[in-house]
Motif scaffolding. Structure first.
Motif, PDB file in Angstrom:
ATOM      1  N   ALA A   1      34.260 -94.378  -2.366  1.00 28.29           N
ATOM      2  CA  ALA A   1      35.460 -94.315  -1.530  1.00 28.29           C
ATOM      3  C   ALA A   1      36.346 -95.533  -1.791  1.00 28.29           C
ATOM      4  CB  ALA A   1      35.064 -94.256  -0.059  1.00 28.29           C
ATOM      5  N   ARG A   2      35.709 -96.681  -1.922  1.00 32.12           N
ATOM      6  CA  ARG A   2      36.492 -97.907  -2.133  1.00 32.12           C
ATOM      7  C   ARG A   2      37.285 -97.820  -3.439  1.00 32.12           C
ATOM      8  NH1 ARG A   2      34.099-104.112  -2.114  1.00 32.12           N
ATOM      9  NH2 ARG A   2      36.072-105.114  -1.668  1.00 32.12           N
ATOM     10  N   ARG A   3      36.654 -97.214  -4.450  1.00 30.34           N
ATOM     11  CA  ARG A   3      37.362 -97.060  -5.730  1.00 30.34           C
ATOM     12  C   ARG A   3      38.557 -96.128  -5.581  1.00 30.34           C
ATOM     13  NH1 ARG A   3      32.145 -96.564  -8.959  1.00 30.34           N
ATOM     14  NH2 ARG A   3      31.617 -98.730  -9.307  1.00 30.34           N
ATOM     15  N   LEU A   4      38.353 -95.018  -4.864  1.00 33.33           N
ATOM     16  CA  LEU A   4      39.459 -94.065  -4.685  1.00 33.33           C
ATOM     17  C   LEU A   4      40.582 -94.696  -3.867  1.00 33.33           C
ATOM     18  CD1 LEU A   4      37.982 -90.500  -3.948  1.00 33.33           C
ATOM     19  CD2 LEU A   4      38.868 -91.428  -6.076  1.00 33.33           C
ATOM     20  N   ILE A   5      40.212 -95.465  -2.853  1.00 34.86           N
ATOM     21  CA  ILE A   5      41.246 -96.133  -2.046  1.00 34.86           C
ATOM     22  C   ILE A   5      42.012 -97.105  -2.936  1.00 34.86           C
ATOM     23  CG2 ILE A   5      41.680 -97.664  -0.083  1.00 34.86           C
ATOM     24  CD1 ILE A   5      38.978 -96.554   1.106  1.00 34.86           C
ATOM     25  N   GLY A   6      41.268 -97.838  -3.751  1.00 34.75           N
ATOM     26  CA  GLY A   6      41.895 -98.812  -4.650  1.00 34.75           C
ATOM     27  C   GLY A   6      42.861 -98.157  -5.622  1.00 34.75           C
ATOM     28  N   ALA A   7      42.514 -96.958  -6.055  1.00 31.10           N
ATOM     29  CA  ALA A   7      43.367 -96.249  -7.018  1.00 31.10           C
ATOM     30  C   ALA A   7      44.537 -95.558  -6.312  1.00 31.10           C
ATOM     31  CB  ALA A   7      42.528 -95.214  -7.770  1.00 31.10           C
ATOM     32  N   GLY A   8      44.556 -95.615  -4.971  1.00 29.89           N
ATOM     33  CA  GLY A   8      45.629 -94.927  -4.232  1.00 29.89           C
ATOM     34  C   GLY A   8      45.541 -93.423  -4.408  1.00 29.89           C
ATOM     35  N   ALA A   9      44.319 -92.926  -4.583  1.00 27.67           N
ATOM     36  CA  ALA A   9      44.141 -91.520  -4.973  1.00 27.67           C
ATOM     37  C   ALA A   9      44.460 -90.536  -3.854  1.00 27.67           C
ATOM     38  CB  ALA A   9      42.687 -91.321  -5.418  1.00 27.67           C
ATOM     39  N   LEU A  10      45.048 -89.415  -4.258  1.00 27.13           N
ATOM     40  CA  LEU A  10      45.161 -88.272  -3.352  1.00 27.13           C
ATOM     41  C   LEU A  10      43.836 -87.525  -3.419  1.00 27.13           C
ATOM     42  CD1 LEU A  10      48.732 -86.972  -4.249  1.00 27.13           C
ATOM     43  CD2 LEU A  10      48.054 -88.444  -2.340  1.00 27.13           C
ATOM     44  N   VAL A  11      43.400 -87.014  -2.287  1.00 29.41           N
ATOM     45  CA  VAL A  11      42.130 -86.295  -2.273  1.00 29.41           C
ATOM     46  C   VAL A  11      42.326 -84.885  -1.730  1.00 29.41           C
ATOM     47  CG1 VAL A  11      40.673 -88.349  -2.026  1.00 29.41           C
ATOM     48  CG2 VAL A  11      41.587 -87.246   0.016  1.00 29.41           C
ATOM     49  N   ASP A  12      41.333 -84.055  -2.016  1.00 30.40           N
ATOM     50  CA  ASP A  12      41.335 -82.687  -1.490  1.00 30.40           C
ATOM     51  C   ASP A  12      40.554 -82.744  -0.163  1.00 30.40           C
ATOM     52  OD1 ASP A  12      40.496 -80.140  -0.764  1.00 30.40           O
ATOM     53  OD2 ASP A  12      40.457 -79.437  -2.857  1.00 30.40           O
ATOM     54  N   PRO A  13      41.237 -82.617   0.978  1.00 24.53           N
ATOM     55  CA  PRO A  13      40.557 -82.804   2.268  1.00 24.53           C
ATOM     56  C   PRO A  13      39.397 -81.833   2.462  1.00 24.53           C
ATOM     57  CG  PRO A  13      42.935 -82.742   2.572  1.00 24.53           C
ATOM     58  CD  PRO A  13      42.672 -82.340   1.153  1.00 24.53           C
ATOM     59  N   GLY A  14      39.526 -80.616   1.926  1.00 25.39           N
ATOM     60  CA  GLY A  14      38.458 -79.629   2.074  1.00 25.39           C
ATOM     61  C   GLY A  14      37.190 -80.091   1.373  1.00 25.39           C
ATOM     62  N   ARG A  15      37.338 -80.596   0.152  1.00 26.20           N
ATOM     63  CA  ARG A  15      36.174 -81.086  -0.595  1.00 26.20           C
ATOM     64  C   ARG A  15      35.599 -82.341   0.073  1.00 26.20           C
ATOM     65  NH1 ARG A  15      35.416 -79.085  -5.615  1.00 26.20           N
ATOM     66  NH2 ARG A  15      34.634 -81.001  -6.554  1.00 26.20           N
ATOM     67  N   LEU A  16      36.493 -83.182   0.586  1.00 29.26           N
ATOM     68  CA  LEU A  16      36.035 -84.415   1.222  1.00 29.26           C
ATOM     69  C   LEU A  16      35.165 -84.120   2.448  1.00 29.26           C
ATOM     70  CD1 LEU A  16      36.444 -87.472   0.749  1.00 29.26           C
ATOM     71  CD2 LEU A  16      38.311 -87.387   2.410  1.00 29.26           C
ATOM     72  N   ALA A  17      35.449 -83.024   3.109  1.00 26.30           N
ATOM     73  CA  ALA A  17      34.687 -82.678   4.318  1.00 26.30           C
ATOM     74  C   ALA A  17      33.311 -82.100   3.976  1.00 26.30           C
ATOM     75  CB  ALA A  17      35.476 -81.680   5.156  1.00 26.30           C
ATOM     76  N   ASP A  18      33.066 -81.890   2.685  1.00 25.05           N
ATOM     77  CA  ASP A  18      31.794 -81.294   2.268  1.00 25.05           C
ATOM     78  C   ASP A  18      30.858 -82.399   1.765  1.00 25.05           C
ATOM     79  OD1 ASP A  18      29.675 -80.084   1.047  1.00 25.05           O
ATOM     80  OD2 ASP A  18      30.892 -78.624  -0.072  1.00 25.05           O
ATOM     81  N   PRO A  19      29.838 -82.761   2.548  1.00 22.48           N
ATOM     82  CA  PRO A  19      28.970 -83.865   2.121  1.00 22.48           C
ATOM     83  C   PRO A  19      28.174 -83.552   0.866  1.00 22.48           C
ATOM     84  CG  PRO A  19      28.131 -82.831   4.142  1.00 22.48           C
ATOM     85  CD  PRO A  19      29.451 -82.185   3.848  1.00 22.48           C
ATOM     86  N   GLY A  20      28.179 -82.300   0.457  1.00 24.35           N
ATOM     87  CA  GLY A  20      27.474 -81.933  -0.774  1.00 24.35           C
ATOM     88  C   GLY A  20      28.269 -82.325  -2.018  1.00 24.35           C
ATOM     89  N   ILE A  21      29.543 -82.664  -1.855  1.00 24.16           N
ATOM     90  CA  ILE A  21      30.378 -83.056  -3.003  1.00 24.16           C
ATOM     91  C   ILE A  21      30.537 -84.575  -2.971  1.00 24.16           C
ATOM     92  CG2 ILE A  21      32.671 -82.824  -4.053  1.00 24.16           C
ATOM     93  CD1 ILE A  21      32.890 -80.074  -2.690  1.00 24.16           C
ATOM     94  N   ALA A  22      30.205 -85.230  -4.064  1.00 23.61           N
ATOM     95  CA  ALA A  22      30.318 -86.696  -4.102  1.00 23.61           C
ATOM     96  C   ALA A  22      31.770 -87.104  -3.852  1.00 23.61           C
ATOM     97  CB  ALA A  22      29.849 -87.223  -5.457  1.00 23.61           C
ATOM     98  N   ILE A  23      31.960 -88.234  -3.177  1.00 16.63           N
ATOM     99  CA  ILE A  23      33.333 -88.669  -2.862  1.00 16.63           C
ATOM    100  C   ILE A  23      34.162 -88.834  -4.132  1.00 16.63           C
ATOM    101  CG2 ILE A  23      34.700 -90.615  -1.977  1.00 16.63           C
ATOM    102  CD1 ILE A  23      33.016 -90.768   0.401  1.00 16.63           C
ATOM    103  N   ARG A  24      33.549 -89.305  -5.202  1.00 16.90           N
ATOM    104  CA  ARG A  24      34.324 -89.531  -6.439  1.00 16.90           C
ATOM    105  C   ARG A  24      34.863 -88.218  -7.001  1.00 16.90           C
ATOM    106  NH1 ARG A  24      29.118 -90.774  -8.669  1.00 16.90           N
ATOM    107  NH2 ARG A  24      28.306 -88.803  -9.443  1.00 16.90           N
ATOM    108  N   ASP A  25      34.249 -87.113  -6.596  1.00 18.05           N
ATOM    109  CA  ASP A  25      34.716 -85.808  -7.096  1.00 18.05           C
ATOM    110  C   ASP A  25      35.696 -85.140  -6.141  1.00 18.05           C
ATOM    111  OD1 ASP A  25      33.119 -86.089  -9.339  1.00 18.05           O
ATOM    112  OD2 ASP A  25      31.377 -85.209  -8.336  1.00 18.05           O
ATOM    113  N   CYS A  26      36.223 -85.897  -5.197  1.00 19.27           N
ATOM    114  CA  CYS A  26      37.150 -85.325  -4.214  1.00 19.27           C
ATOM    115  C   CYS A  26      38.610 -85.630  -4.516  1.00 19.27           C
ATOM    116  CB  CYS A  26      36.816 -85.820  -2.806  1.00 19.27           C
ATOM    117  SG  CYS A  26      35.216 -85.207  -2.226  1.00 19.27           S
ATOM    118  N   ALA A  27      38.859 -86.364  -5.622  1.00 22.08           N
ATOM    119  CA  ALA A  27      40.249 -86.642  -5.971  1.00 22.08           C
ATOM    120  C   ALA A  27      40.963 -85.324  -6.230  1.00 22.08           C
ATOM    121  CB  ALA A  27      40.312 -87.544  -7.189  1.00 22.08           C
ATOM    122  N   ALA A  28      42.205 -85.221  -5.757  1.00 25.01           N
ATOM    123  CA  ALA A  28      42.944 -83.962  -5.903  1.00 25.01           C
ATOM    124  C   ALA A  28      43.430 -83.812  -7.343  1.00 25.01           C
ATOM    125  CB  ALA A  28      44.129 -83.942  -4.943  1.00 25.01           C
ATOM    126  N   GLY A  29      43.494 -82.580  -7.807  1.00 29.74           N
ATOM    127  CA  GLY A  29      44.122 -82.266  -9.072  1.00 29.74           C
ATOM    128  C   GLY A  29      43.293 -82.570 -10.296  1.00 29.74           C
TER     129      GLY A  29
END
Ligand SMILES: Cc1cc2nc3c(=O)[nH]c(=O)nc-3n(C[C@H](O)[C@H](O)[C@H](O)COP(=O)(O)OP(=O)(O)OC[C@H]3O[C@@H](n4cnc5c(N)ncnc54)[C@H](O)[C@@H]3O)c2cc1C
Length: 393
Positions: free
Chosen positions: A365-393
């Motif tokens: 999460a810290r890396r994604l925040i640092g990158a200013g990344a947009l995320v897919d909220p649906g994927r983020l809500a799924d604990p089965g998907i790693a946070i690093r794989d929640c970046a949108a697009g």
């Protein structure tokens, strides 16, 4: 590396020591004076409410080699005034070419004439630990980070612990009541009585006078309701104060040649477009890199993804980012689970995350925040998907 002839650093905590280390690491060969109000060489504070309180550690000294740093260390000396380019302490005056303010923060105290303890310094911790005997009735005012950690250690030492919290949830000021309330059951599980919505009127000799007219008898009372930046001595100095020392993104104050870092400094964050002040160990560790670079004619900006951790009730709680910028909270797992995570979004941008027992998630999460990344909220809500794989697009 050349630079100003004389650097004076006020405040011999982590940020002060790190400033000296970073200056020398960059080849600065001029004179450095480090002035500290305490009579101890720089030491680490996070263990004070953890392994020092449980009795596993006594000494948390930062083990810096003051000789090889060639620093003039002035302990038990407090800065009292900055005027017309001169720093005055309660011992003498100093001339400087660059001045660094790293005076940290001081605990807030409550009204009342009772013996009120706080937990900020090594002396506070060692004296308090002696009092935490089996059966000691300990009242802690404030269910913030330090209140929770102290309750953890004290209950482990067999004390009867009551935590009084004016808000409706623990950690409400730090992470918001909706997330903070998820930690309330941890207290009961550890045998700690947590009283929420309980204002305190005064600390009296044998207990706590409650805001609703009630009374809590106690042998030991610790006030843990937060800290204020230790900057009152700078009033009238020309250094602008705004929730601490106001500094720009390069950690420069409004007075030429004066810098600030650590708990006392409120810096402009380009990432969050906000002036922010953190009481985070990680900030005190890294901001001095920027101060040292800029003292030596650099123009480096400090723009971290802030990071904080807390160890409470057998859990590792970690937080990255700043949720003040958020408009949405997403739960990744149910807080009833042993391990869980919450993420804050501003639009679809991840701006902060809190994890319990999930250090890898926090790192991602810290890396994604640092990158200013947009995320897919649906994927983020799924604990089965790693946070690093929640970046949108
Ligand atoms: C009990 C405890 C537990 C913590 N646990 C965590 C944790 O788990 N995770 C985390 O991220 N952070 C934690 N923190 C916060 C972290 O320790 C601080 O963010 C960090 O110490 C800040 O460093 P600093 O150098 O800015 O300030 P400080 O460590 O406060 O150092 C400032 C120094 O300046 C001195 N000083 C003040 N005024 C003057 C003056 N006028 N003249 C001279 N000297 C002066 C002070 O006496 C002090 O020694 C904890 C803090 C405490 C107290």
């Amino acid at each position: 590396m050349t630079g100003p002839a004389r650097v004076v650093v006020v405040g011999a905590g982590l940020a002060g020591l790190r400033t000296v280390e970073e200056l020398r690491a960059r080849g600065y060969a001029g004179s450095v004076t480090l002035i500290g109000a305490e009579d101890r060489a720089p030491y680490d504070r996070p263990p004070l409410s953890k392994k020092v309180m449980t009795g596993e550690f006594d000494d948390t000294g930062l083990r810096a080699d003051m000789d090889s740093l060639a620093v003039d260390l002035r302990l038990a000396e407090s800065a009292v005034e900055l005027a017309d380019g001169t720093l005055r302490t309660d011992v003498r005056e100093y001339e400087w070419d660059a001045l660094v303010l790293t005076t940290g923060a001081s605990p807030v105290r409550l009204p009342g004439g009772g013996p009120q303890r706080v937990l900020r310094t090594a002396d506070d911790a060692l004296a308090l630990r002696e009092l935490l005997q089996p059966g000691t009735r300990l009242a802690i005012v404030g269910a913030g980070w330090i209140g929770a950690e102290l309750a953890t250690a004290a209950s482990g030492r067999g004390c009867e612990v009551t935590v009084l919290e004016a808000a409706e949830a623990p950690l409400a000021a730090a992470i918001g009541a909706e997330v903070g309330i998820q930690t309330a059951s941890w207290y009961a599980d550890a045998g700690v009585q947590l009283r929420l919505g309980q204002a305190v009127a005064a600390i009296e000799p044998d207990g706590v006078a409650l805001g609703d007219g009630g009374w809590l008898p106690a042998d030991v009372i610790v006030t843990a309701v937060g800290v204020r930046p230790a900057v009152s001595w700078l009033e009238g100095s020309g250094v602008r104060l705004d929730n601490g020392v106001a500094v720009d993104a390069q950690l420069r104050t409004t007075v030429q040649g004066v810098f600030a870092a650590g708990d006392c400094a409120a810096f402009w964050s380009a990432r969050y477009q906000h002036r922010l002040r953190f009481e985070h160990w990680d900030v005190a560790l890294h901001a001095p890199e920027v101060v040292a670079a800029n003292i030596l004619s650099g123009s480096t900006e400090y723009d971290p993804v802030p990071y904080f951790w807390s160890e409470q009730f057998g859990r590792m709680v970690q937080y990255a980012g700043w949720h003040g910028a958020a408009d949405r909270l997403i739960w990744r797992s149910r807080p009833a689970d042993a391990k869980w995570a919450a993420c804050w979004l501003a639009g679809d941008r991840l701006v902060a995350a809190l994890t319990v027992g999930l250090p890898r998630e926090l790192l991602q999460a810290r890396r994604l925040i640092g990158a200013g990344a947009l995320v897919d909220p649906g994927r983020l809500a799924d604990p089965g998907i790693a946070i690093r794989d929640c970046a949108a697009g």
